[in-house]
Design an enzyme around this catalytic site. Structure first.
Site, mmCIF file in Angstrom:
data_model
loop_
_atom_site.group_PDB
_atom_site.id
_atom_site.type_symbol
_atom_site.label_atom_id
_atom_site.label_comp_id
_atom_site.label_asym_id
_atom_site.label_seq_id
_atom_site.Cartn_x
_atom_site.Cartn_y
_atom_site.Cartn_z
ATOM 1 N N ASP A 21 3.519 30.026 -14.691
ATOM 2 C CA ASP A 21 4.152 31.348 -14.599
ATOM 3 C C ASP A 21 4.555 31.669 -13.161
ATOM 4 O OD1 ASP A 21 5.125 33.713 -15.572
ATOM 5 O OD2 ASP A 21 3.192 34.729 -15.703
ATOM 6 N N HIS A 38 13.174 28.334 -12.102
ATOM 7 C CA HIS A 38 12.876 27.359 -13.155
ATOM 8 C C HIS A 38 13.190 25.947 -12.663
ATOM 9 C CE1 HIS A 38 12.166 30.703 -15.712
ATOM 10 N NE2 HIS A 38 13.423 31.027 -15.913
ATOM 11 N N LEU A 132 -2.060 9.173 -19.351
ATOM 12 C CA LEU A 132 -2.054 10.613 -19.638
ATOM 13 C C LEU A 132 -1.122 10.963 -20.807
ATOM 14 C CD1 LEU A 132 -2.642 13.604 -18.517
ATOM 15 C CD2 LEU A 132 -0.440 13.359 -17.363
#
Ligand code: IPE
Ligand code: IPE
Ligand code: MG
Length: 247
Positions: A21, A38, A132
């Protein structure tokens, strides 16, 4: 000594979830459009994926777009979808090199066709990797996920595939988008907001929460290591007493 070196190797969380955020505020601070925030958040994703892989985290779930985010101005939603397609195209080779797999949680069918296509292509390209697992939460919200699970459970009861008595915690887990993943031990939220915003409500029942004022585009793997360091020095009691945990 760097924070990374201070981490206890056998106490690395298997699953870390992050609410990324603060992109809009970061852009505003820099006198730019929200979209600029962004775009710069992609570098943060790159860094935390790298860091998580390096220290042996198994699952990293990133909240990239919520059900509620569809309500933002169309221009911003379109820019986010475009950025998603572009980032997948640009990053897949690097993710391959890092032995990362990709998974998506959320209402994938609500995403534009080209986004779905790119995602499927990327998931397929990386499917045999063993490091991962990067989990992107896209068009995701916990209430959507739970509603969907309840509907499918009810259907399976109706069709006599399962009995009402079969419904327990494990069965519910298996109907969620996160089926097969361990619950996140650590949930991080950036940008100084102290809320969950409809993310993984069922799965974070016993997660440790870590809130940092750092805005997402400024977040790097060192910040991730700092959160893990903090996590490693907490006592997770799961309803028991401190004494019980010692014995
Ligand atoms: C997080 O940053 C990215 C998404 C929710 C898609 P924001 O866009 O929410 O940034 P702020 O909270 O307005 O600063
Ligand atoms: C949460 O951030 C969703 C994502 C990070 C994708 P928001 O910025 O949408 O959350 P609120 O609206 O501040 O709660
Ligand atoms: Mg926000």
């Amino acid at each position: 000594m760097s924070v990374e070196k201070k981490l206890i190797k056998d106490k690395i969380p298997k699953h870390i979830a992050i609410i990324m955020d603060g992109n809009g505020r970061w852009a505003e601070k820099n006198g730019k459009e929200r979209t600029f925030g962004h775009e710069n958040g992609v570098e943060s994703v790159r860094s935390v994926v790298e860091g998580a892989g390096e220290i042996g985290v198994q699952y990293l779930t990133l909240y990239a777009f919520s059900t509620e985010n569809w309500g933002r101005p169309k221009l911003e939603v379109d820019a986010l979808m475009g950025l998603l397609v572009q980032s997948i195209s640009n990053e897949t080779v690097e993710l391959m090199k890092k032995n990362v797999r990709l998974q998506v949680i959320g209402d994938v069918k609500s995403l534009p066709e080209n986004v779905q296509c790119k995602l499927n292509w990327c998931i397929d390209t990386l499917k045999n990797n063993t490091g991962l697992t990067l989990v992107l939460a896209l068009s995701y919200s916990s209430r959507w996920e739970l509603t969907d699970a309840v509907r499918r459970i009810a259907e399976d009861v109706q069709q006599e595939k399962i009995k009402t008595d079969d419904i327990d915690k494990d069965l519910i887990d298996s109907y969620l988008n996160t089926a097969g993943m361990p619950d996140p031990e650590l949930l991080i939220r950036t940008s100084g907001e102290n809320r969950i915003s409809n993310f993984l409500l069922w799965q974070i029942a016993y997660s440790e929460l870590y809130f940092t004022p750092v805005l997402w585009p400024d977040f790097r793997k060192e910040d991730l290591f700092k959160a893990i360091y903090d996590f490693q020095h907490r006592e997770r009691r799961f309803g028991k007493t401190s004494e019980q945990l010692m014995s």
